[in-house]
Write an enzyme that holds these catalytic residues in place. Structure first.
Site, PDB file in Angstrom:
ATOM      1  N   HIS A   1      -2.259  -5.271   1.826  1.00 55.22           N
ATOM      2  CA  HIS A   1      -3.492  -5.808   1.788  1.00 55.22           C
ATOM      3  C   HIS A   1      -3.028  -7.347   1.301  1.00 55.22           C
ATOM      4  O   HIS A   1      -2.341  -7.445   0.417  1.00 55.22           O
ATOM      5  CB  HIS A   1      -4.308  -5.214   0.557  1.00 55.22           C
TER       6      HIS A   1
ATOM      7  N   LYS B   1       0.793  -1.044   0.034  1.00 60.17           N
ATOM      8  CA  LYS B   1      -0.064  -0.058  -0.014  1.00 60.17           C
ATOM      9  C   LYS B   1       0.946   1.343  -0.055  1.00 60.17           C
ATOM     10  O   LYS B   1       2.155   1.290   0.297  1.00 60.17           O
ATOM     11  CB  LYS B   1      -0.951  -0.068   1.131  1.00 60.17           C
TER      12      LYS B   1
ATOM     13  N   GLU C   1      -9.209 -11.645  -6.823  1.00 58.09           N
ATOM     14  CA  GLU C   1      -8.493 -10.439  -6.681  1.00 58.09           C
ATOM     15  C   GLU C   1      -7.167 -10.695  -7.631  1.00 58.09           C
ATOM     16  O   GLU C   1      -6.633  -9.638  -8.297  1.00 58.09           O
ATOM     17  CB  GLU C   1      -7.988 -10.380  -5.148  1.00 58.09           C
TER      18      GLU C   1
ATOM     19  N   TYR D   1     -12.733  -3.178  -2.647  1.00 55.49           N
ATOM     20  CA  TYR D   1     -13.186  -2.883  -1.310  1.00 55.49           C
ATOM     21  C   TYR D   1     -14.700  -3.172  -1.189  1.00 55.49           C
ATOM     22  O   TYR D   1     -15.273  -2.423  -0.256  1.00 55.49           O
ATOM     23  CB  TYR D   1     -12.662  -1.701  -0.535  1.00 55.49           C
TER      24      TYR D   1
ATOM     25  N   ASN E   1      -2.141   0.359   7.059  1.00 56.59           N
ATOM     26  CA  ASN E   1      -1.671  -1.044   7.505  1.00 56.59           C
ATOM     27  C   ASN E   1      -0.685  -1.844   6.617  1.00 56.59           C
ATOM     28  O   ASN E   1      -0.634  -3.028   6.611  1.00 56.59           O
ATOM     29  CB  ASN E   1      -2.864  -1.828   8.099  1.00 56.59           C
TER      30      ASN E   1
HETATM   31  P1  CMP Z   1      -7.178  -4.566   3.960  1.00 62.40           P
HETATM   32  O1  CMP Z   1      -6.614  -5.915   4.280  1.00 62.40           O
HETATM   33  O2  CMP Z   1      -6.534  -3.781   2.565  1.00 62.40           O
HETATM   34  O3  CMP Z   1      -8.783  -4.688   3.846  1.00 62.40           O
HETATM   35  C1  CMP Z   1      -9.540  -3.748   3.816  1.00 62.40           C
HETATM   36  C2  CMP Z   1      -8.954  -2.540   4.508  1.00 62.40           C
HETATM   37  O4  CMP Z   1      -9.876  -1.543   5.078  1.00 62.40           O
HETATM   38  C3  CMP Z   1      -8.126  -2.873   5.590  1.00 62.40           C
HETATM   39  O5  CMP Z   1      -6.938  -3.467   5.102  1.00 62.40           O
HETATM   40  C4  CMP Z   1      -7.879  -1.425   6.199  1.00 62.40           C
HETATM   41  O6  CMP Z   1      -6.942  -0.591   5.784  1.00 62.40           O
HETATM   42  C5  CMP Z   1      -9.290  -0.848   5.897  1.00 62.40           C
HETATM   43  N1  CMP Z   1     -10.094  -0.877   7.266  1.00 62.40           N
HETATM   44  C6  CMP Z   1     -10.553  -1.868   7.736  1.00 62.40           C
HETATM   45  N2  CMP Z   1     -11.233  -1.531   8.933  1.00 62.40           N
HETATM   46  C7  CMP Z   1     -10.992  -0.306   9.065  1.00 62.40           C
HETATM   47  C8  CMP Z   1     -11.504   0.596  10.207  1.00 62.40           C
HETATM   48  N3  CMP Z   1     -12.423   0.457  11.129  1.00 62.40           N
HETATM   49  N4  CMP Z   1     -11.038   1.967   9.915  1.00 62.40           N
HETATM   50  C9  CMP Z   1     -10.267   2.209   9.097  1.00 62.40           C
HETATM   51  N5  CMP Z   1      -9.578   1.266   8.058  1.00 62.40           N
HETATM   52  C10 CMP Z   1     -10.371   0.289   8.197  1.00 62.40           C
END
Ligand code: CMP
Length: 153
Positions: free
Chosen positions: A115, A9, A126, A49, A112
């Site tokens: 993904h 990311k 995906e 998403y 984070n």
């Molecule tokens: P990812 O694994 O990319 O899958 C969905 C993404 O949504 C997740 O990582 C986070 O980056 C984001 N995400 C999920 N829950 C939250 C939340 N409560 N607040 C902000 N971002 C979120």
């Protein structure tokens, strides 16, 4: 063997962690089957998403994923989906275990670092979303016999 998608990311690129994160997948013994940098669009992210549509962080999440290009990777291995998710750690970096990518490198739910596909079924979907035919490559890892026992392959 299973294939799974990893997206490095914008938080990974901006913080200079591309080498560190890919090193972990590489050292674990996963085979890199494809890798490319791309600028994601709002349309692609709305699909990717889709399960989060309507949640308060939906647009913010999509915007954060478009701040820089991302690097999409396909890793392959026995049980690759589960192995990669375990290496990444739980979604919220503040709760992720030390030793995982998120546990070691982030403090955020959203920012984070990576993904990772959450199931074998979603990994297939995906990978088709982000890779064109011909962008995933088959080659034999020379040390395969030392990564797995014969009955694991
Ligand atoms: P990812 O694994 O990319 O899958 C969905 C993404 O949504 C997740 O990582 C986070 O980056 C984001 N995400 C999920 N829950 C939250 C939340 N409560 N607040 C902000 N971002 C979120």
């Amino acid at each position: 063997m299973e294939k799974t998608l990893v997206i490095l990311k914008p938080s990974c690129l901006m913080r200079g962690l591309v080498g560190e994160v890919t090193r972990r997948f590489e050292q674990k013994g996963l085979r890199l089957a494809g890798m490319k940098m791309c600028q994601l669009t709002d349309e692609q992210l709305s699909e990717h998403y889709g399960q989060h549509k309507g949640k308060p962080f939906f647009q913010q999440l999509k915007d954060a994923m478009m701040v820089t290009p991302v690097i999409v990777c396909c890793y392959e291995g026995v049980d690759a989906v589960e192995v990669v998710r375990n290496l990444a750690g739980v979604t919220n970096g503040r709760k992720a275990a030390l030793g995982t990518i998120r546990g070691d490198y982030c403090m955020s739910f959203q920012e984070n670092i990576v993904h990772t596909s959450d199931s074998i079924e979603n990994a297939k979907i995906e990978l088709e979303r982000f890779f064109n035919p011909g962008e995933l490559f088959d080659y034999k890892m020379p040390l395969l016999d030392y990564l797995y026992a014969a009955d694991e392959l």
